[in-house]
Scaffold this active site. Structure first.
Site, PDB file in Angstrom:
ATOM      1  N   ARG A 281      -8.586  -0.360   4.346  1.00  0.00           N
ATOM      2  CA  ARG A 281      -7.722   0.668   3.757  1.00  0.00           C
ATOM      3  C   ARG A 281      -6.392   0.074   3.331  1.00  0.00           C
ATOM      4  NH1 ARG A 281      -7.413   6.263   6.891  1.00  0.00           N
ATOM      5  NH2 ARG A 281      -6.005   6.507   5.126  1.00  0.00           N
TER       6      ARG A 281
ATOM      7  N   LYS B  25       0.841  -1.215   0.000  1.00  0.00           N
ATOM      8  CA  LYS B  25       0.000   0.000   0.000  1.00  0.00           C
ATOM      9  C   LYS B  25       0.866   1.251   0.000  1.00  0.00           C
ATOM     10  CE  LYS B  25      -1.629   1.684   4.041  1.00  0.00           C
ATOM     11  NZ  LYS B  25      -1.381   3.084   4.406  1.00  0.00           N
ATOM     12  N   ASN B  26       1.852   1.286   0.902  1.00  0.00           N
ATOM     13  CA  ASN B  26       2.607   2.529   1.073  1.00  0.00           C
ATOM     14  C   ASN B  26       3.596   2.787  -0.057  1.00  0.00           C
ATOM     15  OD1 ASN B  26       1.145   3.120   3.297  1.00  0.00           O
ATOM     16  ND2 ASN B  26       2.692   2.444   4.787  1.00  0.00           N
TER      17      ASN B  26
ATOM     18  N   CYS C 233      -5.130  13.359  13.129  1.00  0.00           N
ATOM     19  CA  CYS C 233      -4.983  11.940  12.803  1.00  0.00           C
ATOM     20  C   CYS C 233      -5.065  11.144  14.102  1.00  0.00           C
ATOM     21  CB  CYS C 233      -3.637  11.727  12.129  1.00  0.00           C
ATOM     22  SG  CYS C 233      -3.296  10.010  11.777  1.00  0.00           S
TER      23      CYS C 233
ATOM     24  N   ARG D 229      -4.361  10.926   4.326  1.00  0.00           N
ATOM     25  CA  ARG D 229      -3.316  11.945   4.389  1.00  0.00           C
ATOM     26  C   ARG D 229      -2.278  11.764   3.310  1.00  0.00           C
ATOM     27  NH1 ARG D 229      -3.111  13.834   9.335  1.00  0.00           N
ATOM     28  NH2 ARG D 229      -1.064  14.667   8.903  1.00  0.00           N
TER      29      ARG D 229
ATOM     30  N   ASP E 277       4.590   0.502  11.962  1.00  0.00           N
ATOM     31  CA  ASP E 277       3.378  -0.106  11.393  1.00  0.00           C
ATOM     32  C   ASP E 277       3.186  -1.559  11.822  1.00  0.00           C
ATOM     33  OD1 ASP E 277       2.870   2.292  10.195  1.00  0.00           O
ATOM     34  OD2 ASP E 277       3.481   1.686   8.183  1.00  0.00           O
TER      35      ASP E 277
ATOM     36  N   ARG F 282       1.126  14.455  13.220  1.00  0.00           N
ATOM     37  CA  ARG F 282       1.483  14.270  11.814  1.00  0.00           C
ATOM     38  C   ARG F 282       1.411  15.580  10.998  1.00  0.00           C
ATOM     39  NH1 ARG F 282      -1.037   8.829   9.512  1.00  0.00           N
ATOM     40  NH2 ARG F 282       0.794   8.931   8.198  1.00  0.00           N
TER      41      ARG F 282
HETATM   42  C1  EPZ Z   1       4.381   6.886   6.293  1.00  0.00           C
HETATM   43  O1  EPZ Z   1       3.634   7.957   6.838  1.00  0.00           O
HETATM   44  C2  EPZ Z   1       3.425   5.725   6.162  1.00  0.00           C
HETATM   45  N1  EPZ Z   1       2.333   6.104   5.267  1.00  0.00           N
HETATM   46  C3  EPZ Z   1       2.914   5.333   7.528  1.00  0.00           C
HETATM   47  O2  EPZ Z   1       2.090   4.188   7.366  1.00  0.00           O
HETATM   48  C4  EPZ Z   1       4.085   4.985   8.441  1.00  0.00           C
HETATM   49  O3  EPZ Z   1       3.618   4.714   9.739  1.00  0.00           O
HETATM   50  C5  EPZ Z   1       5.069   6.154   8.489  1.00  0.00           C
HETATM   51  O4  EPZ Z   1       5.465   6.517   7.127  1.00  0.00           O
HETATM   52  C6  EPZ Z   1       6.323   5.851   9.288  1.00  0.00           C
HETATM   53  O5  EPZ Z   1       6.960   4.753   8.745  1.00  0.00           O
HETATM   54  C7  EPZ Z   1       2.508   6.035   3.955  1.00  0.00           C
HETATM   55  O6  EPZ Z   1       3.573   5.703   3.451  1.00  0.00           O
HETATM   56  C8  EPZ Z   1       1.341   6.380   3.099  1.00  0.00           C
HETATM   57  P1  EPZ Z   1       6.479  10.244   8.343  1.00  0.00           P
HETATM   58  P2  EPZ Z   1       4.232   9.438   6.826  1.00  0.00           P
HETATM   59  O7  EPZ Z   1       6.345  11.528   7.598  1.00  0.00           O
HETATM   60  O8  EPZ Z   1       4.982   9.641   5.585  1.00  0.00           O
HETATM   61  C9  EPZ Z   1       6.742  13.558  11.752  1.00  0.00           C
HETATM   62  C10 EPZ Z   1       0.234   2.799   7.861  1.00  0.00           C
HETATM   63  O9  EPZ Z   1      -0.350   2.280   8.834  1.00  0.00           O
HETATM   64  N2  EPZ Z   1       6.634  14.566  10.674  1.00  0.00           N
HETATM   65  O10 EPZ Z   1       7.680   9.412   8.105  1.00  0.00           O
HETATM   66  O11 EPZ Z   1       3.101  10.353   7.123  1.00  0.00           O
HETATM   67  C11 EPZ Z   1       5.435  12.780  11.930  1.00  0.00           C
HETATM   68  O12 EPZ Z   1       4.515  13.519  12.718  1.00  0.00           O
HETATM   69  C12 EPZ Z   1       0.817   4.157   7.971  1.00  0.00           C
HETATM   70  O13 EPZ Z   1       0.331   2.253   6.758  1.00  0.00           O
HETATM   71  C13 EPZ Z   1       6.805  15.887  10.983  1.00  0.00           C
HETATM   72  O14 EPZ Z   1       7.036  16.268  12.121  1.00  0.00           O
HETATM   73  O15 EPZ Z   1       5.168   9.361   8.075  1.00  0.00           O
HETATM   74  C14 EPZ Z   1       5.913  11.514  12.556  1.00  0.00           C
HETATM   75  O16 EPZ Z   1       6.047  11.701  13.931  1.00  0.00           O
HETATM   76  C15 EPZ Z   1       0.334   5.037   8.998  1.00  0.00           C
HETATM   77  N3  EPZ Z   1       6.701  16.819   9.984  1.00  0.00           N
HETATM   78  C16 EPZ Z   1       7.295  11.303  11.926  1.00  0.00           C
HETATM   79  O17 EPZ Z   1       7.660  12.578  11.364  1.00  0.00           O
HETATM   80  C17 EPZ Z   1       6.434  16.460   8.691  1.00  0.00           C
HETATM   81  O18 EPZ Z   1       6.340  17.342   7.820  1.00  0.00           O
HETATM   82  C18 EPZ Z   1       7.349  10.271  10.809  1.00  0.00           C
HETATM   83  O19 EPZ Z   1       6.309  10.530   9.874  1.00  0.00           O
HETATM   84  C19 EPZ Z   1       6.290  15.093   8.387  1.00  0.00           C
HETATM   85  C20 EPZ Z   1       6.396  14.169   9.398  1.00  0.00           C
END
Ligand code: EPZ
Length: 421
Positions: A397, A22-23, A117, A93, A305, A122
């Site tokens: 999802r 998915k991701n 969220c 998102r 995850d 996030r």
């Molecule tokens: C991706 O989300 C995945 N989603 C998530 O999968 C996964 O949990 C996550 O990466 C971490 O591995 C997809 O790929 C579609 P991040 P993403 O930006 O990209 C902070 C699932 O269940 N952050 O790496 O949104 C954020 O708040 C899901 O399949 C900022 O502070 O994750 C978090 O604490 C849910 N500012 C950390 O970074 C930003 O601008 C990591 O988030 C962006 C992120």
């Protein structure tokens, strides 16, 4: 809303093939906007999030055609809108990563910010500051990010933390920028690497994907491409945990073995046997489960995850396990439902202390997010009596036909469709 009903107590046995990730799929779909030529994708999972992403693309004027059960043709020859509306972005998102490719293709984009969220704040600040560094003018108005740039320019971008989505968004904006972009402290996740492979086959020049420094040399145009989505490592991990929790014996075909080192190591620590072959994994357990310490980390660390699913497993370990969630601030919602099934879990900030082994008993439980739903299914597989999981749309999802897959492995599980249809 559909429900899933499980009668616990069956060991899972057999072989199973993984769906596409998915991701990996979601950003690859958004990347199709970068070219006016057709893009052919295979191994695309049939999931609700994929449906939402395709709906977004269609609103932009992109044509989408299923050529087979998992094969898609996408053509963005005519983009008629540069807007990703709130009603879609709030439900998924990951749609926010359309900002970079839209801006690179059209010179402007209007993308809703995603809002709150269930698993953490996030924010999208790193996406925005990275794309701004490439010369885009960005302002936030009425809940939307409005961006424009006649021409994006390559730049050095340093990420405060290795965000997966920000790395993907910036990468997709940079592939058609003037000159060289360097993303430092980039995410190393396999899904980022898969996106880089897809962009490269479209004609992009990208080096370093899979490391902390990604270098992109912008090109004038990208062309159509064919791309096969990688298998889903999180589905693989979830099924491995299903084998471990039920004391079963599963073979996972087409497993991305080299992406699962942390998961394999942690399962082995629990006393689960994992045998790796070139492209398959066999997982079984015959000994009692041992408690472990677990800390989620960016790749190649243990994935957030799979944290919820591991928590379900550790309720069955003989002793006290400690889980620390370092990626998201609020990703223990499943613990509250597991408590209702008889688990013994204490949460202190980012740490959960799981005392086992608990005799779980079936209960009506409610899924709060995708991975939490899976942890409840796993708990249901070993609970006495009947577990009924509601809000199954979360599961749909991100897990393709999960009930049918688990049933084929011997689980007593059925989906009860919503009477209202
Ligand atoms: C991706 O989300 C995945 N989603 C998530 O999968 C996964 O949990 C996550 O990466 C971490 O591995 C997809 O790929 C579609 P991040 P993403 O930006 O990209 C902070 C699932 O269940 N952050 O790496 O949104 C954020 O708040 C899901 O399949 C900022 O502070 O994750 C978090 O604490 C849910 N500012 C950390 O970074 C930003 O601008 C990591 O988030 C962006 C992120």
């Amino acid at each position: 809303m559909d429900r899933i009903v499980i009668h616990g107590g069956r060991r899972l046995h057999g072989s199973i093939a993984l769906s596409g990730s998915k991701n990996a799929t979601l950003p690859v779909l958004m990347a199709s906007v970068l070219t006016s030529e057709p893009v052919l994708l295979s191994n695309v999972p049939r999931l609700r999030d994929v449906k939402t992403a395709l709906e977004l693309l269609q609103r932009l004027g992109v044509t989408v055609r299923w050529l087979g059960p998992h094969e898609l043709e996408i053509c963005a020859a005519n983009i008629k809108s540069c807007e990703a509306p709130y009603e879609l972005v709030k439900t998924m998102r990951a749609s926010f990563v359309v900002l970079g490719p839209l801006l690179a293709r059209c010179g402007r984009a209007r993308v809703s910010t995603p809002g709150g969220c269930a698993i953490g704040a996030r924010p999208v600040n790193l996406h925005i500051s990275g794309i701004r560094a490439l010369g885009a003018k960005i302002q936030l108005r009425n809940g939307y990010v409005e961006a424009h740039a006649d021409r994006l320019r390559g730049a050095r971008v340093w990420l405060d933390n290795p965000s997966v989505g920000a790395t993907e968004n910036i990468m997709m904006a940079a592939v058609r920028a003037d000159g060289r972009t360097v993303i430092e402290n980039a995410a190393r996740e396999p899904e980022v690497q898969d996106l880089a492979r897809m962009l490269t086959s479209m004609g992009a020049h990208i080096a370093g994907a899979g490391t902390h420094v990604i270098e992109i040399e912008g090109v004038e145009r990208l062309h159509g491409a064919e791309h096969q989505i990688i298998p889903d490592r999180i589905e693989a991990g979830s099924l491995m945990i299903a084998a471990a929790i039920t004391g079963g014996d599963l073979t996972i075909e087409n497993a991305p073995v080299d992406q699962l080192d942390a998961v394999i190591a942690k399962l082995r620590e629990t006393g689960t046997t994992v045998i790796t072959q070139d492209k398959a994994l066999r997982v079984w357990r015959s000994a009692p489960l041992r408690p472990i310490e677990l800390r989620t980390l960016p790749y190649p660390g243990f994935p957030t995850d799979l944290q919820a699913q591991m928590m379900a497993l550790l309720t069955q370990a003989h002793g006290t396990s400690v889980i620390t969630e370092t990626i998201f601030e609020n990703r223990f919602m499943h613990a509250l439902e597991l408590l209702r099934m008889g688990a013994d879990i204490v949460m202190k900030g980012a740490t959960a202390i799981v005392r086992g082994s608990s005799r779980l008993s079936g209960a009506p439980v409610m899924a709060t997010d995708l991975r939490a739903s899976m942890s409840l299914l796993l708990a249901g597989l070993v609970a006495e009596n009947t577990t009924e999981v509601s809000r199954v749309y979360h599961l749909d999802r991100g897990y393709e036909e999960v009930d049918a897959k688990l049933r084929s492995l011997g689980a007593d599980i059925e989906r009860v469709p919503d009477r209202k249809g």
